[in-house]
Enzyme design. Structure first.
Site, PDB file in Angstrom:
ATOM      1  N   CYS A  13       0.864  -1.184   0.000  1.00 16.76           N
ATOM      2  CA  CYS A  13       0.000   0.000   0.000  1.00 16.76           C
ATOM      3  C   CYS A  13       0.897   1.229   0.000  1.00 16.76           C
ATOM      4  CB  CYS A  13      -0.971  -0.013   1.177  1.00 16.76           C
ATOM      5  SG  CYS A  13      -0.175   0.018   2.803  1.00 16.76           S
ATOM      6  N   ASN A  16       2.374   1.498   4.247  1.00 15.95           N
ATOM      7  CA  ASN A  16       2.749   0.221   4.878  1.00 15.95           C
ATOM      8  C   ASN A  16       2.512   0.244   6.385  1.00 15.95           C
ATOM      9  OD1 ASN A  16       5.730  -1.864   5.262  1.00 15.95           O
ATOM     10  ND2 ASN A  16       3.647  -2.500   4.878  1.00 15.95           N
ATOM     11  N   CYS A  18      -1.190   0.726   7.388  1.00 13.37           N
ATOM     12  CA  CYS A  18      -2.625   0.402   7.546  1.00 13.37           C
ATOM     13  C   CYS A  18      -3.013  -0.822   6.709  1.00 13.37           C
ATOM     14  CB  CYS A  18      -3.506   1.589   7.160  1.00 13.37           C
ATOM     15  SG  CYS A  18      -3.252   3.070   8.167  1.00 13.37           S
ATOM     16  N   ARG A  19      -3.163  -0.630   5.399  1.00 11.78           N
ATOM     17  CA  ARG A  19      -3.769  -1.675   4.576  1.00 11.78           C
ATOM     18  C   ARG A  19      -2.874  -2.893   4.349  1.00 11.78           C
ATOM     19  NH1 ARG A  19      -5.245   2.367  -0.130  1.00 11.78           N
ATOM     20  NH2 ARG A  19      -3.280   3.181   0.681  1.00 11.78           N
ATOM     21  N   SER A  20      -1.622  -2.660   3.951  1.00  8.13           N
ATOM     22  CA  SER A  20      -0.796  -3.834   3.608  1.00  8.13           C
ATOM     23  C   SER A  20      -0.375  -4.667   4.819  1.00  8.13           C
ATOM     24  CB  SER A  20       0.396  -3.459   2.718  1.00  8.13           C
ATOM     25  OG  SER A  20       1.259  -2.554   3.346  1.00  8.13           O
ATOM     26  N   ASP A 131      -8.357   3.913   1.313  1.00  5.22           N
ATOM     27  CA  ASP A 131      -7.325   4.328   2.266  1.00  5.22           C
ATOM     28  C   ASP A 131      -8.013   4.839   3.530  1.00  5.22           C
ATOM     29  OD1 ASP A 131      -5.289   5.474   3.676  1.00  5.22           O
ATOM     30  OD2 ASP A 131      -4.444   6.558   1.970  1.00  5.22           O
TER      31      ASP A 131
HETATM   32  P1  4NP Z   1      -1.712   2.786   4.128  1.00 10.93           P
HETATM   33  O1  4NP Z   1      -2.348   4.127   4.721  1.00 10.93           O
HETATM   34  O2  4NP Z   1      -1.195   3.122   2.759  1.00 10.93           O
HETATM   35  O3  4NP Z   1      -2.864   1.847   4.096  1.00 10.93           O
HETATM   36  O4  4NP Z   1      -0.618   2.364   5.088  1.00 10.93           O
HETATM   37  C1  4NP Z   1      -1.674   5.348   4.790  1.00 10.93           C
HETATM   38  C2  4NP Z   1      -0.760   5.546   5.801  1.00 10.93           C
HETATM   39  C3  4NP Z   1      -0.123   6.768   5.908  1.00 10.93           C
HETATM   40  C4  4NP Z   1      -0.411   7.758   4.992  1.00 10.93           C
HETATM   41  C5  4NP Z   1      -1.318   7.564   3.981  1.00 10.93           C
HETATM   42  C6  4NP Z   1      -1.954   6.334   3.873  1.00 10.93           C
HETATM   43  N1  4NP Z   1       0.240   9.029   5.136  1.00 10.93           N
HETATM   44  O5  4NP Z   1      -0.182   9.989   4.433  1.00 10.93           O
HETATM   45  O6  4NP Z   1       1.165   9.179   5.967  1.00 10.93           O
END
Ligand code: 4NP
Length: 165
Positions: A13, A16, A18-20, A131
């Site tokens: 994602c 790295n 939340c989703r992945s 997201d």
């Molecule tokens: P992820 O979510 O891609 O599912 O881990 C996010 C985590 C952090 C951010 C964006 C999305 N960020 O903007 O820091």
């Protein structure tokens, strides 16, 4: 892919956190339930460098724990050399898939990149895992369900294909 002794999967994602890492933890859980832990190796990565070395987002950790699943992955960035280690690279959304395809060195790498939700036969037209980072807590429960359904489909795909004997 033919018959493989081991299949190595990388969930990817943006951050790295939340989703992945959720997908990696859910898939490890589903794989263990299917008694395939020695056949399928699972990691996760981000397309950004924003959260390298960090633990997963607390909101993701809490949602997973509510479902009886622990999350362990630390943030790291996907690297082109990761294409050598993994058979499938599973992108959380279209932007991540595009970034991964841009990192690919050629068709062999590119063929490894799939949208995670493309393995959910009930997913509709939009195959992005939303997201949850900037949303409320509800988002994390919904995202967990979306990821779990995709992981179930992915495991069915693997057991019917690459892991079939
Ligand atoms: P992820 O979510 O891609 O599912 O881990 C996010 C985590 C952090 C951010 C964006 C999305 N960020 O903007 O820091």
């Amino acid at each position: 892919m033919g018959v493989l002794v081991n299949v190595r999967l990388c969930f990817v994602c943006l951050g790295n956190i939340c989703r992945s890492p959720t997908a990696a933890a859910v898939m490890r859980h589903r794989v263990a339930q299917a008694d395939l832990g020695d056949r399928i190796e699972i990691e996760s990565a981000g397309t950004s460098s924003w959260h390298i070395g960090e633990p997963p987002d607390e909101r993701s950790v809490r949602e997973a724990l509510r479902r009886g699943i622990a999350m362990h992955d630390r943030g790291r960035r996907f690297d082109t050399a990761d294409f050598d280690r993994f058979h499938l690279v599973l992108a959380a959304d279209y932007d991540n898939a595009a970034t991964l395809r841009a990192l690919a060195r050629g068709p062999d790498d590119e063929r490894k990149v799939h949208l995670l939700r493309s393995f959910d036969p009930l997913a509709g037209g939009d195959l992005a895992v939303p997201d949850p980072y900037f949303g409320g807590t509800d988002g994390f429960a919904q995202v967990f369900d979306v990821i779990d359904a995709a992981c179930v489909g992915l495991l069915e795909h693997l057991t019917a294909g690459p892991l079939a004997e």
